[in-house]
Motif scaffolding. Structure first.
Motif, short mmCIF file in Angstrom:
data_model
loop_
_atom_site.label_atom_id
_atom_site.label_comp_id
_atom_site.label_asym_id
_atom_site.label_seq_id
_atom_site.Cartn_x
_atom_site.Cartn_y
_atom_site.Cartn_z
N ASP A 13 -17.72 9.50 -13.96
CA ASP A 13 -16.65 8.92 -13.02
C ASP A 13 -16.40 9.92 -12.06
O ASP A 13 -15.11 9.74 -11.19
CB ASP A 13 -15.48 8.85 -14.09
CG ASP A 13 -14.98 10.23 -14.78
OD1 ASP A 13 -15.26 11.42 -14.04
OD2 ASP A 13 -14.48 10.25 -15.84
N GLU A 172 -12.82 8.54 -10.25
CA GLU A 172 -12.30 6.98 -10.55
C GLU A 172 -11.68 7.11 -11.62
O GLU A 172 -11.96 6.82 -12.85
CB GLU A 172 -13.60 6.12 -10.62
CG GLU A 172 -13.35 4.94 -10.86
CD GLU A 172 -12.36 4.10 -9.70
OE1 GLU A 172 -11.19 3.99 -9.75
OE2 GLU A 172 -13.19 4.06 -8.76
N THR A 174 -8.48 5.58 -11.67
CA THR A 174 -7.11 4.98 -11.11
C THR A 174 -6.56 3.88 -11.91
O THR A 174 -5.47 3.66 -12.10
CB THR A 174 -7.38 4.11 -9.87
OG1 THR A 174 -8.02 5.05 -8.86
CG2 THR A 174 -6.22 3.79 -9.07
N ALA A 175 -7.68 3.26 -12.91
CA ALA A 175 -7.16 2.16 -13.77
C ALA A 175 -6.11 2.80 -14.70
O ALA A 175 -5.18 2.41 -15.27
CB ALA A 175 -8.13 1.31 -14.36
N VAL A 198 -5.70 -2.56 -8.37
CA VAL A 198 -6.72 -1.74 -8.99
C VAL A 198 -7.33 -2.62 -10.00
O VAL A 198 -8.61 -2.34 -10.26
CB VAL A 198 -5.98 -0.58 -9.83
CG1 VAL A 198 -6.89 0.17 -10.57
CG2 VAL A 198 -5.44 0.37 -8.75
N GLU A 199 -6.69 -3.51 -10.74
CA GLU A 199 -7.29 -4.21 -12.01
C GLU A 199 -8.37 -5.23 -11.28
O GLU A 199 -9.39 -5.47 -12.09
CB GLU A 199 -6.13 -5.08 -12.57
CG GLU A 199 -6.59 -5.77 -13.84
CD GLU A 199 -5.67 -6.51 -14.53
OE1 GLU A 199 -5.72 -7.17 -15.47
OE2 GLU A 199 -4.37 -6.04 -14.21
N ARG A 202 -11.49 -3.11 -10.25
CA ARG A 202 -12.38 -2.69 -11.31
C ARG A 202 -13.02 -3.76 -11.76
O ARG A 202 -14.15 -3.64 -12.39
CB ARG A 202 -11.34 -1.90 -12.19
CG ARG A 202 -11.02 -0.55 -11.55
CD ARG A 202 -11.97 0.16 -10.91
NE ARG A 202 -13.01 0.88 -11.76
CZ ARG A 202 -14.13 1.30 -11.36
NH1 ARG A 202 -14.72 1.24 -10.37
NH2 ARG A 202 -14.87 1.76 -12.44
N GLN A 206 -15.88 -2.55 -8.37
CA GLN A 206 -15.46 -1.76 -6.87
C GLN A 206 -14.82 -0.68 -7.30
O GLN A 206 -14.06 -0.60 -8.32
CB GLN A 206 -14.72 -2.93 -6.18
CG GLN A 206 -15.51 -4.17 -5.88
CD GLN A 206 -16.90 -3.96 -4.91
OE1 GLN A 206 -16.92 -3.02 -3.88
NE2 GLN A 206 -18.01 -4.70 -5.61
N PRO A 207 -14.91 0.30 -6.18
CA PRO A 207 -14.22 1.49 -6.49
C PRO A 207 -12.83 1.32 -6.10
O PRO A 207 -12.44 0.21 -5.03
CB PRO A 207 -14.92 2.61 -5.63
CG PRO A 207 -15.67 1.56 -4.55
CD PRO A 207 -16.20 0.32 -5.24
N THR A 208 -11.79 2.03 -6.30
CA THR A 208 -10.48 2.13 -5.95
C THR A 208 -10.29 3.18 -4.96
O THR A 208 -9.21 3.25 -4.54
CB THR A 208 -9.74 2.36 -7.20
OG1 THR A 208 -9.87 3.64 -7.98
CG2 THR A 208 -9.74 1.09 -8.38
#
Length: 257
Positions: A13, A172, A174-175, A198-199, A202, A206-208
């Motif tokens: 991550d 990564e 963020t979620a 974000v949801e 993901r 895709q990256p946030t």
């Protein structure tokens, strides 16, 4: 000519970030979690690495340095306060020092908290901030080597920067950060909208990262520990912001949502 950026997923991550100056062909990588992934990304872009900019000494940010140095002869730049823990270090930097990638000139900000000597790299003309593990999207790093109040003051320093900065962080997360943020700040419309984006990202693989500092200021609870409404939601009405931040960080450490 503007800087060219490549986000490089590494390990499970982590992110490294390639920063290329097309005017001079200089290319830096911010942190070095995985040399193979970084080399592949540089090769795909047709770039030759010239520098490594290190944010802090943790292994998942420096373990790729020896292989990158062997491959490219890169100059390794990192925080003076962690010099003994960073392999292959060539140049030490401290707060306010300039750092250049070809014609792209940034500066170093010391942001202790996650580690004692953590630094970030600000390229203000390019509107770029490489925040390592100090500031994550919708989160922040754990306070491993300092009291949480130290990390809070580092985050305040970043919050005071121009709101249109693009923030490139080191992981990564963020979620998971969004789930925690909503649990402590459920009525924040900016946060709800951010979490939905974000949801969606993901779900699409895709990256946030990057995120905008302006969005983080509105939605990231760790940047809002001085908000009286957030303090009240935590049962800390009237408490000092550093105490609110400490409580937020403790709750995140224990969060399993």
């Amino acid at each position: 000519m503007p800087a060219e950026i490549r986000l490089v997923p590494c390990l499970s991550d982590n992110y490294a970030v390639l920063v290329h100056d097309p005017a001079t062909d200089a290319t830096a990588v911010v942190d070095a979690p995985d040399a193979a992934a970084i080399i592949a990304a540089a090769d795909a872009a047709g770039w030759t690495l010239t520098q490594v900019l290190v944010t802090h000494h943790h292994a998942d940010h420096v373990q790729g340095i020896p292989a990158l140095k062997a491959r490219y002869g890169v100059t390794v730049v990192g925080p003076r306060k962690e010099a003994d823990a960073i392999p292959g270090l060539d140049a030490v930097v401290e707060d306010g020092d300039p750092v250049a990638v070809g014609g792209l000139v940034g500066r170093v900000l010391e942001t202790p908290g996650h580690t004692l000597g953590h630094v970030v790299y600000l390229f203000e003309d390019e509107r770029l901030l490489f925040s390592g593990d100090t500031l994550f999207s919708l989160g922040c790093g754990r306070a491993f080597e300092c009291e949480p109040a130290v990390l809070w003051h580092s985050l305040l320093r970043l919050r005071a920067l121009p709101a249109d900065l693009s923030i490139y962080c080191g992981h990564e997360y963020t979620a998971a950060n969004a789930r925690f943020a909503v649990s402590v700040d459920p009525d924040n419309r900016d946060l709800r909208a951010f979490a939905a984006r974000v949801e969606e990202a993901r779900a699409a693989g895709q990256p946030t990262v990057p995120s905008l500092l302006a969005d983080e200021m509105a939605a990231n609870p760790f940047l809002r520990a001085d908000d009286p409404e957030l303090a009240a939601r935590l049962g800390l009405a009237g408490a000092e912001p550093a105490a609110v931040f400490t409580e937020l960080r403790a709750r995140k450490n224990d969060f399993r949502g």
